[in-house]
Each structure stands twice: as structure tokens, then as C-alpha cells.
Design an enzyme around this catalytic site. Structure first.
Site, short mmCIF file in Angstrom:
data_model
loop_
_atom_site.label_atom_id
_atom_site.label_comp_id
_atom_site.label_asym_id
_atom_site.label_seq_id
_atom_site.Cartn_x
_atom_site.Cartn_y
_atom_site.Cartn_z
N TRP A 138 0.81 -1.22 0.00
CA TRP A 138 0.00 0.00 0.00
C TRP A 138 0.84 1.27 0.00
O TRP A 138 0.35 2.34 -0.30
CB TRP A 138 -0.91 0.03 1.24
CG TRP A 138 -0.14 -0.25 2.50
CD1 TRP A 138 -0.01 -1.47 3.10
CD2 TRP A 138 0.66 0.66 3.25
NE1 TRP A 138 0.83 -1.38 4.19
CE2 TRP A 138 1.25 -0.08 4.31
CE3 TRP A 138 0.95 2.02 3.16
CZ2 TRP A 138 2.11 0.49 5.26
CZ3 TRP A 138 1.81 2.60 4.10
CH2 TRP A 138 2.36 1.83 5.12
N ASN A 139 2.13 1.16 0.41
CA ASN A 139 2.86 2.40 0.68
C ASN A 139 3.20 3.20 -0.57
O ASN A 139 3.23 4.43 -0.53
CB ASN A 139 4.11 2.13 1.53
CG ASN A 139 5.10 1.21 0.86
OD1 ASN A 139 4.75 0.43 -0.02
ND2 ASN A 139 6.35 1.31 1.26
N PRO A 163 -3.71 -5.94 -5.57
CA PRO A 163 -3.22 -4.78 -4.83
C PRO A 163 -3.38 -5.01 -3.32
O PRO A 163 -4.12 -5.91 -2.90
CB PRO A 163 -4.14 -3.64 -5.28
CG PRO A 163 -5.06 -4.21 -6.31
CD PRO A 163 -5.01 -5.69 -6.20
N GLU A 235 10.46 -8.52 -3.30
CA GLU A 235 10.89 -7.15 -2.98
C GLU A 235 10.35 -6.87 -1.58
O GLU A 235 9.17 -6.56 -1.42
CB GLU A 235 10.28 -6.15 -3.98
CG GLU A 235 10.73 -6.33 -5.42
CD GLU A 235 12.16 -5.91 -5.66
OE1 GLU A 235 12.77 -5.30 -4.76
OE2 GLU A 235 12.67 -6.22 -6.74
N CYS A 269 9.98 1.65 1.71
CA CYS A 269 10.86 0.48 1.87
C CYS A 269 12.32 0.90 1.82
O CYS A 269 13.14 0.39 2.57
CB CYS A 269 10.56 -0.56 0.79
SG CYS A 269 10.70 0.10 -0.88
P1 NAD Z 1 2.40 -6.94 3.49
O1 NAD Z 1 3.46 -7.98 3.43
O2 NAD Z 1 1.54 -6.89 4.69
O3 NAD Z 1 1.39 -7.10 2.24
C1 NAD Z 1 1.84 -7.05 0.91
C2 NAD Z 1 0.83 -7.74 0.02
O4 NAD Z 1 0.83 -9.14 0.30
C3 NAD Z 1 -0.62 -7.28 0.23
O5 NAD Z 1 -1.24 -7.19 -1.03
C4 NAD Z 1 -1.22 -8.40 1.05
O6 NAD Z 1 -2.61 -8.54 0.92
C5 NAD Z 1 -0.50 -9.61 0.48
N1 NAD Z 1 -0.47 -10.78 1.36
C6 NAD Z 1 -0.61 -10.83 2.71
N2 NAD Z 1 -0.51 -12.12 3.14
C7 NAD Z 1 -0.31 -12.88 2.04
C8 NAD Z 1 -0.12 -14.28 1.84
N3 NAD Z 1 -0.11 -15.14 2.85
N4 NAD Z 1 0.07 -14.72 0.57
C9 NAD Z 1 0.09 -13.86 -0.47
N5 NAD Z 1 -0.09 -12.51 -0.33
C10 NAD Z 1 -0.28 -12.04 0.90
O7 NAD Z 1 3.13 -5.56 3.22
P2 NAD Z 1 2.50 -4.10 3.26
O8 NAD Z 1 2.25 -3.74 4.68
O9 NAD Z 1 1.41 -3.97 2.28
O10 NAD Z 1 3.72 -3.23 2.70
C11 NAD Z 1 4.74 -2.72 3.51
C12 NAD Z 1 5.98 -3.57 3.38
O11 NAD Z 1 6.37 -3.63 2.01
C13 NAD Z 1 7.17 -2.99 4.10
O12 NAD Z 1 7.88 -4.03 4.73
C14 NAD Z 1 7.99 -2.39 2.98
O13 NAD Z 1 9.36 -2.26 3.27
C15 NAD Z 1 7.75 -3.36 1.89
N6 NAD Z 1 8.00 -2.76 0.58
C16 NAD Z 1 9.06 -3.21 -0.15
C17 NAD Z 1 9.35 -2.63 -1.37
C18 NAD Z 1 10.50 -3.10 -2.21
O14 NAD Z 1 10.52 -2.77 -3.38
N7 NAD Z 1 11.45 -3.84 -1.68
C19 NAD Z 1 8.52 -1.60 -1.86
C20 NAD Z 1 7.46 -1.17 -1.09
C21 NAD Z 1 7.20 -1.77 0.13
#
Ligand code: NAD
Length: 487
Positions: A138-139, A163, A235, A269
Site C-alpha cells: 500500500w505504501n 493490490p 521485494e 521500503c
Molecule cells: P504486506 O506484506 O503486509 O502485504 C503485501 C501484500 O501481500 C498485500 O497485497 C497483502 O494482501 C498480500 N499478502 C498478505 N498475506 C499474504 C499471503 N499469505 N500470501 C500472499 N499474499 C499475501 O506488506 P505491506 O504492509 O502492504 O507493505 C509494507 C511492506 O512492504 C514494508 O515491509 C515495505 O518495506 C515493503 N515494501 C518493499 C518494497 C520493495 O521494493 N522492496 C517496496 C514497497 C514496500
């Protein structure tokens, strides 16, 4: 929140509904992937040129409707509209680069002939997986999915995109606007819901999954994909550091540290969470950071924290840092006033505190005094994460950058690598693996196919039962001549 089969999205600043989308179940996810498989046949048939024209049309649409998209991200994720505009700008760059470079990077090419098997020419080309599943956070709800989506689409795959449940309306907008410029087939679809829908996508028959999100979820995604040996790009999170060396422009370093740590309210991130400043510039640097960060206002430059539960994590980290002997030179635990967190700068924070070790994801920054750049590198690398990083220095900037254990580093800048379409983006260690963006990002969404073509009769046939013992001896002789020890 889910209500009667609809996923409700709320504005984190006001709690008002920002929109709603239908929730998918496992059956709906599989159906979307089946539609995507059929669409992939057409998408591949139009070739690199046909895809380029259409991807560039979508790029132009994003440019024309940049304000609308930034406002949507503002209402759903809370980020300031100007930050949303910068996010779309980066997304447009990735889309443009992938569309224009896919043929050069992935198209058929001949490789140089080797002396062994010189009678055959070698060719390589990169073929799409079919359907790629993209799971997003979401970020940065615009640029984080558009990175892998543009690479996957340019390579000839169709995409089913899940998403984040916090930003489904932006996700649906991306799929809908793509369908406006490519109405023929469902080349980019969105499916909505919580983590179970992401899990269903991993198990739905997609050829590859590109995941962006937290490290913990990344591990679950890998487990789900392992069931069918589906390859993944991960990622994940980070705890990026910025190093300030003795000859750095201190004011520029402070400006970068404040922006790198507090843009998007620190929910980045590749956000800077730790600074290591060498002793001679430490005091001036801290003073400049406090002065600049102190001017930022919640509700203006600093938007709300998108996920309410993150507020507790941010408060815990600040309290742990202070309890272990750290000092707040700006803000403190009282900075956390839901749904906002005011800028907080901490010094003398011990290396074992959660503020130094875990992803805080808020507008907080720790600054640590170090003897020299060697100590700064050692401390910066003391984390299981390894996403990005930043160095401010004149003489040794690139040398220090090379020693940081991370996938990307900006010298005399911060986060800049995410804005260049031709640079690979991704991390090491707990920050994940695989790359999006650039040539590596295009190859991530295609599999190499090797072809040899006979162009002459074999003088020394090796790969046949019809070779003679004398020919085998000739092969050994040739091998000794080529690679044996020289007299
Ligand atoms: P999150 O891991 O909670 O969720 C990410 C996505 O995964 C969401 O769409 C969620 O619904 C889905 N998801 C959740 N459980 C799942 C499962 N068991 N199987 C498959 N999909 C599942 O992360 P968030 O809170 O949405 O995002 C923040 C995190 O993302 C932070 O740790 C940030 O550092 C990281 N991030 C990394 C990058 C990068 O490019 N490395 C970029 C942006 C954000």
C-alpha cells in the site's frame, strides 16, 4: 473491511470511505488467471512492437491523468498529492523504459561461436512465462506494482494484479485505465482481498509471482509458490542507512536524510532509518537535521500513517530507543498522535534497540556518531536487511557505496535509484532477491531459451554413437591444444 462481498477502502486521515471494490475468492482468482492465459496468446502474437505502442499509450494516459491518480492515492493512502505526483513520475519512467527496450533486451540474438562445436551457431531469446501474478503493498500503490507490471507486460506476459487491501481503488484504477487503451483482451486484471487472495494467486497456475511487501509475507508467498515450483521475485522490507563522511556537504546530507526518512511519513521500503555520521561533521549534521525536520508539519508534508496498527510499532520503537539510553533531539514518544506521527530524531540509540534493528516505517531517524567511514560501513551493514542506502562524501563516495551490503546505493542523493528506468531495483538478505526495472528487471519476467543451428558438417563428431576411437583421440588432442598446459 469487507461488507457484503465488497472490500471497503478508507481514507486514513478521516476514516471516510475512499471507494469499494468486489472481493475475489479462490474461484474468481483462478478464473481471472484463465482469462489472462487466453489473453496472453494474443498479447504475445502482437510482438514487441505491438506491445510497445500499447504500453506507451498507457504511459501517456498516466501523464494526462496524473493529478487524478495522485488525488486517488491521497484519499486512499493519505500521502500528500505532490508525493503522489512524484510517484506517478517514477512509474511513467519505468513504463516508458520497459516498453522501448524490451525488444533489444529480450529479442532473439546470436551468441559468439566457440571453437568446440564451431559447426553450430548459438542463439538465445527470452520467452514470457504466460501469466505473471503481481502482489503489491500500500505504501507506494502506483510505482511498486507498475515496476513489475511494465517489465512483465513488455516481456509478453499478461498480469493478474492483487493490490494491497489498503489501496484497492488505486489498483483497480490501474487495471481499468489499461483496459481503456487495450480494450481487446484482459491483459491486466486486478483481483481484490486480503492475504488469502494473494495466496490463491500464488497457487492459481501463474508462471511467476512478483511480490512486494514485508519480509514475513514474502516468506509465506515463497512457501505457497514452492508447492508448484512457481518462481518468485521478492521485494521486501529494509532498514536503510545513510553515511556522512568527513568531506560531505553537510547541509545537502541533512536535507537528503530528512527527505529520505520522512517522505511518505517514513513509510518507504528504501526510506532512510539510520544515519552514521563521522565525528568531525556529527554536531553540525544533527543540528541541520533537527532544523529541517522541525519545519515539517503533520497533515501537510507529513501525511497520516496508513495502517493504524503501525502507530503502535512506531511508538514501541521510539520508547525502546529511549528506555535503552537514546535521546530524542526532536519529537519523541509523544510524537505519535493517531493518525499522525510528528518528525522524531533520536541520537545515542544502542545498536540492539528495535529502532535500530527493525523496520520502523514512520517519520523517525536515528543518528549515530562514528569514528570514520570504516566504522560507518560496518555498522550500516549490521542488519539482516540489505535494500538501499545512501552515502554523502566527496572523495570516497563510490568506494563506500560499493562496500554497503545492499542492492542499491545513492551517492550524494537519496532514493534516486528508484527513479531511473534503466537501473535494476531489489535487495539482498531479508530484503529479498530478484530484480525489477532495467535490463535485469525485464529478464526477470522471461525465461532464456537457447537454440543451436548446425551450419556445417562436424569435423570431429562428438555427439554421436558413430564417432570412431580415432576421432575421440583427435578431440582429446584438440582439447590439449586449446586448453592444455603450454610447454
Ligand atoms: P504486506 O506484506 O503486509 O502485504 C503485501 C501484500 O501481500 C498485500 O497485497 C497483502 O494482501 C498480500 N499478502 C498478505 N498475506 C499474504 C499471503 N499469505 N500470501 C500472499 N499474499 C499475501 O506488506 P505491506 O504492509 O502492504 O507493505 C509494507 C511492506 O512492504 C514494508 O515491509 C515495505 O518495506 C515493503 N515494501 C518493499 C518494497 C520493495 O521494493 N522492496 C517496496 C514497497 C514496500
Amino acid at each position: 473491511m469487507i461488507e457484503d462481498g465488497w472490500l471497503l477502502s478508507t481514507n486514513p486521515a478521516t476514516g471516510d470511505e475512499a471507494g469499494r471494490v468486489p472481493v475475489a475468492d479462490e474461484k474468481a482468482v483462478v478464473a481471472a488467471v484463465e482469462r489472462a492465459k487466453a489473453a496472453a496468446i494474443w498479447w504475445q502474437s502482437i510482438g514487441f512492437e505491438g506491445r510497445k505502442v500499447r504500453l506507451l499509450r498507457w504511459r501517456t494516459l498516466l501523464v494526462e491523468r496524473i493529478q487524478e491518480l495522485a488525488e486517488l492515492a491521497h484519499s486512499e493512502a493519505g500521502k500528500p498529492v505532490t508525493d503522489g505526483i512524484i510517484e506517478v513520475t517514477a512509474a511513467v519512467e519505468h513504463l516508458d523504459w520497459a516498453a522501448k527496450n524490451a525488444k533489444r533486451v529480450l529479442g532473439p540474438r546470436k551468441v559468439r561461436t566457440r571453437l568446440l562445436l564451431a559447426e553450430h551457431s548459438g542463439h538465445v531469446e527470452y520467452l514470457p512465462f504466460g501469466v505473471v501474478g503481481v502482489i503489491g503493498p500500500w505504501n507506494y500503490p502506483i510505482v511498486t506494482p507498475i515496476g513489475p507490471i511494465s517489465g512483465a507486460l513488455a516481456a509478453g506476459n499478461t498480469v493478474v494484479f492483487k493490490p494491497s487491501e489498503y489501496t484497492p481503488v488505486v489498483g483497480q484504477w490501474l487495471a481499468d485505465t489499461f483496459a481503456e487503451v487495450v480494450p481487446e483482451h484482459p491483459v491486466l486484471q486486478a483481483v481484490h482481498g486480503f492475504g488469502d487472495v494473494g495466496g490463491a494467486l500464488c497457487r492459481s497456475g501463474v508462471g511467476k509471482v512478483s511480490f512486494t511487501g514485508s519480509t514475513a509475507t514474502g516468506k509465506k508467498v515463497m512457501m505457497a509458490c514452492a508447492e508448484n515450483l512457481v518462481p518468485v521475485v521478492i521485494e521486501a522490507g529494509g532498514k536503510d542507512a545513510l553515511i556522512v563522511d568527513a568531506d560531505a556537504d553537510v547541509s545537502a546530507a541533512a536535507e537528503a536524510a530528512v527527505w529520505g526518512s520522512m517522505t511518505n511519513a517514513g513509510q518507504t521500503c528504501i526510506g532512510i532509518e539510520r544515519v552514521y555520521a563521522v565525528a568531525p561533521v556529527y554536531d553540525a549534521f544533527v543540528e541541520a537535521v533537527v532544523e529541517k525536520a522541525g519545519k515539517l508539519r503533520t497533515g501537510q508534508e507529513i501525511g497520516p500513517i496508513t495502517m493504524p496498527k503501525q502507530l503502535d510499532i512506531i511508538r514501541d520503537h521510539i520508547e525502546d530507543a529511549l528506555a535503552k539510553g537514546g535521546r530524542a533531539v526532536l519529537g519523541g514518544a509523544s510524537s505519535v498522535q493517531a493518525p499522525y506521527v510528528a518528525p522524531t530524531v533520536l541520537v545515542d540509540v544502542p545498536a540492539d534497540s528495535s529502532e535500530m534493528r527493525e523496520e520502523t516505517f514512520g517519520p523517525t531517524l536515528t543518528i549515530t556518531k562514528v569514528r570514520d567511514a570504516d566504522e560507518a560501513v560496518e555498522k550500516a551493514n549490521d542488519t539482516p536487511y540489505g535494500l538501499g542506502g545512501s552515502v554523502f562524501a566527496k572523495k570516497n563516495g563510490i568506494r563506500i557505496a560499493r562496500r554497503l551490503r545492499s542492492g542499491m546505493v545513492a551517492v550524494n542523493g537519496t532514493l534516486t535509484f528508484v527513479g531511473m528506468g534503466n537501473l535494476p531495483f531489489g535487495g539482498v538478505g531479508e530484503s529479498g532477491f530478484g530484480r525489477i526495472h532495467g535490463e535485469d528487471g525485464l529478464r526477470e519476467f522471461a525465461r532464456p531459451k537457447a537454440i543451436t543451428v548446425r551450419r556445417a558438417k562436424s569435423l570431429l563428431p562428438a555427439m554421436t554413437f558413430e564417432r570412431t576411437p580415432a576421432q575421440v583421440q583427435q578431440i582429446v588432442k584438440a582439447l590439449r591444444l586449446l586448453y592444455g598446459r603450454k610447454p
